[in-house]
Scaffold this motif. Structure first.
Motif, PDB file in Angstrom:
ATOM      1  N   UNK A  59       0.862  -1.183   0.000  1.00 52.65           N
ATOM      2  CA  UNK A  59       0.000   0.000   0.000  1.00 52.65           C
ATOM      3  C   UNK A  59       0.892   1.225   0.000  1.00 52.65           C
ATOM      4  N   UNK A  60       0.506   2.252  -0.728  1.00 56.89           N
ATOM      5  CA  UNK A  60       1.285   3.499  -0.687  1.00 56.89           C
ATOM      6  C   UNK A  60       0.502   4.647  -1.314  1.00 56.89           C
ATOM      7  N   UNK A  61       0.984   5.855  -1.090  1.00 57.95           N
ATOM      8  CA  UNK A  61       0.504   7.030  -1.814  1.00 57.95           C
ATOM      9  C   UNK A  61       1.512   7.350  -2.895  1.00 57.95           C
ATOM     10  N   UNK A 116       1.387   9.753   6.661  1.00 55.06           N
ATOM     11  CA  UNK A 116       2.448  10.132   7.618  1.00 55.06           C
ATOM     12  C   UNK A 116       1.860  10.980   8.732  1.00 55.06           C
ATOM     13  N   UNK A 117       0.855  11.800   8.389  1.00 57.30           N
ATOM     14  CA  UNK A 117       0.187  12.614   9.394  1.00 57.30           C
ATOM     15  C   UNK A 117      -1.108  11.915   9.800  1.00 57.30           C
ATOM     16  N   UNK A 118      -1.094  11.279  10.965  1.00 56.87           N
ATOM     17  CA  UNK A 118      -2.293  10.560  11.429  1.00 56.87           C
ATOM     18  C   UNK A 118      -3.151  11.448  12.334  1.00 56.87           C
ATOM     19  N   UNK A 119      -2.762  12.724  12.460  1.00 57.46           N
ATOM     20  CA  UNK A 119      -3.537  13.629  13.322  1.00 57.46           C
ATOM     21  C   UNK A 119      -4.581  14.409  12.528  1.00 57.46           C
ATOM     22  N   UNK A 120      -4.400  14.519  11.211  1.00 56.97           N
ATOM     23  CA  UNK A 120      -5.356  15.280  10.386  1.00 56.97           C
ATOM     24  C   UNK A 120      -6.631  14.460  10.206  1.00 56.97           C
ATOM     25  N   UNK A 121      -7.781  15.136  10.029  1.00 55.86           N
ATOM     26  CA  UNK A 121      -9.030  14.398   9.846  1.00 55.86           C
ATOM     27  C   UNK A 121      -9.117  13.719   8.465  1.00 55.86           C
ATOM     28  N   UNK A 122     -10.032  12.765   8.352  1.00 58.46           N
ATOM     29  CA  UNK A 122     -10.411  12.169   7.064  1.00 58.46           C
ATOM     30  C   UNK A 122     -11.890  12.495   6.875  1.00 58.46           C
ATOM     31  N   UNK A 189     -11.421  12.295   1.532  1.00 56.12           N
ATOM     32  CA  UNK A 189     -10.440  13.373   1.417  1.00 56.12           C
ATOM     33  C   UNK A 189      -9.474  13.245   2.587  1.00 56.12           C
ATOM     34  N   UNK A 190      -8.193  13.294   2.275  1.00 59.77           N
ATOM     35  CA  UNK A 190      -7.174  13.023   3.295  1.00 59.77           C
ATOM     36  C   UNK A 190      -5.974  13.948   3.178  1.00 59.77           C
ATOM     37  N   UNK A 191      -5.304  14.151   4.300  1.00 61.28           N
ATOM     38  CA  UNK A 191      -3.936  14.658   4.310  1.00 61.28           C
ATOM     39  C   UNK A 191      -3.026  13.449   4.373  1.00 61.28           C
ATOM     40  N   UNK A 192      -1.855  13.578   3.804  1.00 57.82           N
ATOM     41  CA  UNK A 192      -0.889  12.487   3.845  1.00 57.82           C
ATOM     42  C   UNK A 192       0.330  12.930   4.661  1.00 57.82           C
ATOM     43  N   UNK A 193       0.855  14.108   4.317  1.00 60.40           N
ATOM     44  CA  UNK A 193       2.070  14.625   4.959  1.00 60.40           C
ATOM     45  C   UNK A 193       1.724  15.684   6.003  1.00 60.40           C
ATOM     46  N   UNK A 194       2.533  15.788   7.039  1.00 58.67           N
ATOM     47  CA  UNK A 194       2.304  16.849   8.021  1.00 58.67           C
ATOM     48  C   UNK A 194       2.351  18.224   7.325  1.00 58.67           C
TER      49      UNK A 194
END
Ligand code: MD3
Ligand code: FE
Length: 195
Positions: A59-61, A116-122, A189-194
């Protein structure tokens, strides 16, 4: 946070047209499980600077479509506005994963932790047939509850729920007329990087 019927039919239709245009540029592909190569029952595509893919290497972005090798199309402006309204996140989304479920597709219980950023919302947005969605806690094997995600529903995962186990048990065929072909489209919709 679950925003039921957040979008009226006209707004759903406008979003669907935007997503059809994304699919014309970046055709849905069938991901395969890492190691086993077993195909997913869901087909996928993406828009945004990054897209989520899965194949036998993992799995990857990545920034391009696995088949066409073209960059993913941009996230439609209408979706960016929904992110601004509902996600309460100062940074824009980097990836929008588009999942298509036919009547027999499902998604087994998993956590989303390739970012990488698991703090941002999805932010999840459902279009078409209702899904029987299951969500549990941060540990596999814990108690779960089922909710029906219907067309026009928005679900925002933030805080501890960001790492909740979740999946789609089944699609309730014939519950929506939005998609002429039937089935369900889910956008995340997601963030991936901080930021
Ligand atoms: C809970 N999609 O793409 S959306 C996925 O309906 C995925 O297609 C499902 O799980 C679907 O990874 C569920 C709701 C959702 C999305 C992301 C989450 C729930 C989530 C991330 C963390 C916790
Ligand atoms: Fe997920």
């Amino acid at each position: 946070m679950w925003y039921r019927e957040a979008l009226d039919r006209a707004e759903q239709a406008a979003l669907l047209a935007d997503i059809r245009a994304v699919m014309a540029q970046a055709p849905p592909f069938t991901p395969t499980m890492p190691r086993t190569g077993k195909p997913f029952s869901v087909t996928m595509t993406n828009c945004g600077p990054l897209g989520w893919v899965s194949d036998t290497s993992g799995y990857r972005y990545q920034s391009f479509h696995p088949d066409t090798r073209q960059p993913w199309p941009p996230v439609p402006a209408r979706l960016l506005r929904l992110w601004e309204t509902y996600a309460r996140c100062p940074a824009p989304p980097e990836a929008c994963l588009v999942n298509y479920y036919g009547p027999d597709a499902r998604m087994s219980l998993h956590q989303d932790r390739d970012e990488l950023d698991l703090t941002a919302p999805v932010l999840s947005l459902s279009l078409g047939d209702t899904a029987l969605f299951r969500i549990g806690g941060e540990e596999r094997g814990g108690k779960t509850s089922s909710v029906r995600l219907a067309s026009g529903d928005i679900f925002v995962l933030s805080g501890p729920s960001r790492l909740a186990f979740h999946g789609v048990d089944r699609i309730l065929a014939g519950t929506s007329t939005l998609l002429a072909e039937g089935g369900r489209i889910n956008l995340t919709l997601r963030r991936v990087n901080p930021a």
